[in-house]
Design a protein around this motif. Structure first.
Motif, PDB file in Angstrom:
ATOM      1  N   MET A   1      -0.306   8.571   5.039  1.00 38.06           N
ATOM      2  CA  MET A   1      -1.615   8.844   5.632  1.00 38.06           C
ATOM      3  C   MET A   1      -2.508   7.620   5.503  1.00 38.06           C
ATOM      4  SD  MET A   1      -2.940  11.669   2.812  1.00 38.06           S
ATOM      5  CE  MET A   1      -1.485  12.671   2.902  1.00 38.06           C
ATOM      6  N   SER A   2      -3.618   7.660   6.212  1.00 40.75           N
ATOM      7  CA  SER A   2      -4.566   6.539   6.201  1.00 40.75           C
ATOM      8  C   SER A   2      -5.249   6.431   4.837  1.00 40.75           C
ATOM      9  CB  SER A   2      -5.629   6.737   7.289  1.00 40.75           C
ATOM     10  OG  SER A   2      -6.490   7.808   6.943  1.00 40.75           O
ATOM     11  N   ALA A   3      -5.873   5.303   4.602  1.00 41.04           N
ATOM     12  CA  ALA A   3      -6.592   5.084   3.340  1.00 41.04           C
ATOM     13  C   ALA A   3      -7.696   6.126   3.148  1.00 41.04           C
ATOM     14  CB  ALA A   3      -7.184   3.679   3.312  1.00 41.04           C
ATOM     15  N   TYR A   4      -8.403   6.441   4.205  1.00 39.72           N
ATOM     16  CA  TYR A   4      -9.475   7.437   4.131  1.00 39.72           C
ATOM     17  C   TYR A   4      -8.917   8.805   3.729  1.00 39.72           C
ATOM     18  CZ  TYR A   4     -13.403  10.380   5.584  1.00 39.72           C
ATOM     19  OH  TYR A   4     -14.424  11.293   5.603  1.00 39.72           O
ATOM     20  N   GLU A   5      -7.806   9.186   4.330  1.00 35.60           N
ATOM     21  CA  GLU A   5      -7.188  10.476   4.001  1.00 35.60           C
ATOM     22  C   GLU A   5      -6.615  10.470   2.585  1.00 35.60           C
ATOM     23  OE1 GLU A   5      -4.435  11.216   7.234  1.00 35.60           O
ATOM     24  OE2 GLU A   5      -6.019  12.178   8.414  1.00 35.60           O
ATOM     25  N   ARG A   6      -6.031   9.340   2.170  1.00 32.74           N
ATOM     26  CA  ARG A   6      -5.519   9.250   0.798  1.00 32.74           C
ATOM     27  C   ARG A   6      -6.647   9.417  -0.207  1.00 32.74           C
ATOM     28  NH1 ARG A   6      -2.761   4.840   2.894  1.00 32.74           N
ATOM     29  NH2 ARG A   6      -3.978   3.401   1.620  1.00 32.74           N
TER      30      ARG A   6
ATOM     31  N   LEU B   1      -8.143  18.974  -9.383  1.00 31.71           N
ATOM     32  CA  LEU B   1      -7.192  20.012  -9.795  1.00 31.71           C
ATOM     33  C   LEU B   1      -6.537  19.689 -11.148  1.00 31.71           C
ATOM     34  CD1 LEU B   1      -5.556  20.563  -6.296  1.00 31.71           C
ATOM     35  CD2 LEU B   1      -7.020  22.194  -7.516  1.00 31.71           C
ATOM     36  N   GLY B   2      -6.949  18.559 -11.755  1.00 31.91           N
ATOM     37  CA  GLY B   2      -6.437  18.189 -13.074  1.00 31.91           C
ATOM     38  C   GLY B   2      -5.072  17.529 -13.055  1.00 31.91           C
ATOM     39  N   MET B   3      -4.682  17.021 -11.902  1.00 28.62           N
ATOM     40  CA  MET B   3      -3.385  16.353 -11.780  1.00 28.62           C
ATOM     41  C   MET B   3      -3.613  14.857 -11.559  1.00 28.62           C
ATOM     42  SD  MET B   3      -1.470  18.967 -12.151  1.00 28.62           S
ATOM     43  CE  MET B   3       0.176  18.710 -11.594  1.00 28.62           C
ATOM     44  N   VAL B   4      -2.506  14.116 -11.479  1.00 33.28           N
ATOM     45  CA  VAL B   4      -2.555  12.669 -11.296  1.00 33.28           C
ATOM     46  C   VAL B   4      -1.917  12.327  -9.952  1.00 33.28           C
ATOM     47  CG1 VAL B   4      -1.741  10.464 -12.224  1.00 33.28           C
ATOM     48  CG2 VAL B   4      -2.407  12.300 -13.780  1.00 33.28           C
ATOM     49  N   SER B   5      -2.483  11.333  -9.263  1.00 35.24           N
ATOM     50  CA  SER B   5      -1.900  10.883  -8.001  1.00 35.24           C
ATOM     51  C   SER B   5      -1.924   9.363  -7.939  1.00 35.24           C
ATOM     52  CB  SER B   5      -2.665  11.477  -6.824  1.00 35.24           C
ATOM     53  OG  SER B   5      -4.018  11.073  -6.849  1.00 35.24           O
ATOM     54  N   GLU B   6      -0.922   8.813  -7.277  1.00 36.24           N
ATOM     55  CA  GLU B   6      -0.827   7.375  -7.079  1.00 36.24           C
ATOM     56  C   GLU B   6      -0.392   7.100  -5.662  1.00 36.24           C
ATOM     57  OE1 GLU B   6       1.147   4.716  -9.893  1.00 36.24           O
ATOM     58  OE2 GLU B   6       1.296   6.423 -11.248  1.00 36.24           O
ATOM     59  N   SER B   7      -0.913   6.026  -5.086  1.00 41.65           N
ATOM     60  CA  SER B   7      -0.454   5.603  -3.768  1.00 41.65           C
ATOM     61  C   SER B   7       0.742   4.685  -3.945  1.00 41.65           C
ATOM     62  CB  SER B   7      -1.554   4.864  -3.018  1.00 41.65           C
ATOM     63  OG  SER B   7      -2.586   5.748  -2.662  1.00 41.65           O
ATOM     64  N   GLU B   8       1.747   4.890  -3.109  1.00 44.58           N
ATOM     65  CA  GLU B   8       2.946   4.063  -3.135  1.00 44.58           C
ATOM     66  C   GLU B   8       3.309   3.669  -1.718  1.00 44.58           C
ATOM     67  OE1 GLU B   8       6.120   6.099  -5.140  1.00 44.58           O
ATOM     68  OE2 GLU B   8       5.087   6.072  -7.071  1.00 44.58           O
ATOM     69  N   GLY B   9       4.097   2.605  -1.601  1.00 46.25           N
ATOM     70  CA  GLY B   9       4.555   2.160  -0.296  1.00 46.25           C
ATOM     71  C   GLY B   9       3.616   1.131   0.309  1.00 46.25           C
ATOM     72  N   GLU B  10       3.991   0.660   1.483  1.00 43.87           N
ATOM     73  CA  GLU B  10       3.227  -0.377   2.167  1.00 43.87           C
ATOM     74  C   GLU B  10       2.915   0.038   3.592  1.00 43.87           C
ATOM     75  OE1 GLU B  10       2.242  -3.301   0.746  1.00 43.87           O
ATOM     76  OE2 GLU B  10       3.112  -2.595  -1.129  1.00 43.87           O
ATOM     77  N   GLY B  11       1.849  -0.498   4.136  1.00 38.74           N
ATOM     78  CA  GLY B  11       1.502  -0.317   5.537  1.00 38.74           C
ATOM     79  C   GLY B  11       1.464   1.132   5.969  1.00 38.74           C
ATOM     80  N   ALA B  12       2.104   1.405   7.116  1.00 38.63           N
ATOM     81  CA  ALA B  12       2.091   2.754   7.699  1.00 38.63           C
ATOM     82  C   ALA B  12       2.860   3.760   6.838  1.00 38.63           C
ATOM     83  CB  ALA B  12       2.679   2.723   9.103  1.00 38.63           C
ATOM     84  N   GLY B  13       3.687   3.280   5.915  1.00 40.26           N
ATOM     85  CA  GLY B  13       4.454   4.166   5.044  1.00 40.26           C
ATOM     86  C   GLY B  13       3.751   4.479   3.731  1.00 40.26           C
ATOM     87  N   ARG B  14       2.528   4.000   3.553  1.00 41.85           N
ATOM     88  CA  ARG B  14       1.811   4.232   2.298  1.00 41.85           C
ATOM     89  C   ARG B  14       1.503   5.721   2.158  1.00 41.85           C
ATOM     90  NH1 ARG B  14       0.481   1.220  -1.838  1.00 41.85           N
ATOM     91  NH2 ARG B  14      -1.512   1.444  -2.875  1.00 41.85           N
ATOM     92  N   HIS B  15       1.863   6.265   1.006  1.00 40.58           N
ATOM     93  CA  HIS B  15       1.737   7.710   0.769  1.00 40.58           C
ATOM     94  C   HIS B  15       1.347   7.966  -0.680  1.00 40.58           C
ATOM     95  CE1 HIS B  15       5.800   6.653  -0.535  1.00 40.58           C
ATOM     96  NE2 HIS B  15       5.716   7.700  -1.364  1.00 40.58           N
TER      97      HIS B  15
END
Length: 187
Positions: free
Chosen positions: A152-157, A167-181
């Motif tokens: 998804m886009s940076a704004y959506e991430r 929600l008390g959980m952890v999230s990280e962005s991974e990947g590059e470019g259009a595949g960043r999730h």
């Protein structure tokens, strides 16, 4: 000069310094707000011209909040004319947002972080992203395994990261470019 008069003179200097820094901070906030307003005006002019060229009717609203300019284009009546500017999965909307940011950069020489919304698509999508975050968090709690989300886009991430944190959980962005999730995990 007595110790008392020296102390008084130093105290006056500190007060003057504080007054100047408060004035500078107020001036900086004022200039940032006026810069964002200018950004909104340039973006609105650009988008109005685009709508005229495409012969599409829509009202443009500008709002400045949280240090960002938000531009909304809404249909004057029930119409599908603006849907073509959103495109499938918001792809056209993302492209228009980038073009609008480039128009602002060209006119102001300042990089813009403006957010463009058309017919409430981003608002509706934010609700969907909230649900995605909740489902991912529930899955992680149930299985204990990390969950990778769709790219998804940076704004959506950003929306998902905030929802996952709430929600008390952890999230990280991974990947590059259009595949960043985002990957959601318990820790």
């Amino acid at each position: 000069m007595s110790a008392e008069s020296t102390e008084h003179a130093l105290s006056d200097e500190v007060i003057e310094d504080r007054d100047e820094s408060v004035s500078d901070a107020t001036s900086t906030k004022g200039s940032a707000a006026s810069r964002l307003e200018e950004e909104g005006d340039v973006a609105a002019d650009y988008l109005e011209e685009l709508l005229d060229i495409a012969d599409i009717d829509g009202d443009i609203d500008i709002e400045v909040r949280n240090g960002r300019t938000y531009i909304s284009i809404v249909a004057e009546e029930e119409s599908d004319s603006l849907d073509s500017l959103v495109g499938e999965d918001g792809e056209v909307l993302e492209a228009l947002q980038e073009l609008t940011r480039l128009a602002v950069l060209s006119a102001t020489e300042n990089r813009s972080r403006l957010v463009l919304d058309i017919n409430g698509y981003r608002h509706e999508r934010a609700g969907h992203l909230q649900k995605i975050a909740e489902d991912a968090a529930a899955s992680v709690k149930e299985t204990g395994k990390a969950v990778a989300l769709e790219p998804m886009s940076a704004y959506e991430r950003k929306i998902v990261h905030d929802a996952v944190a709430d929600l008390g959980m952890v999230s990280e962005s991974e990947g590059e470019g259009a595949g960043r999730h985002i990957v959601v995990s318990a820790d």
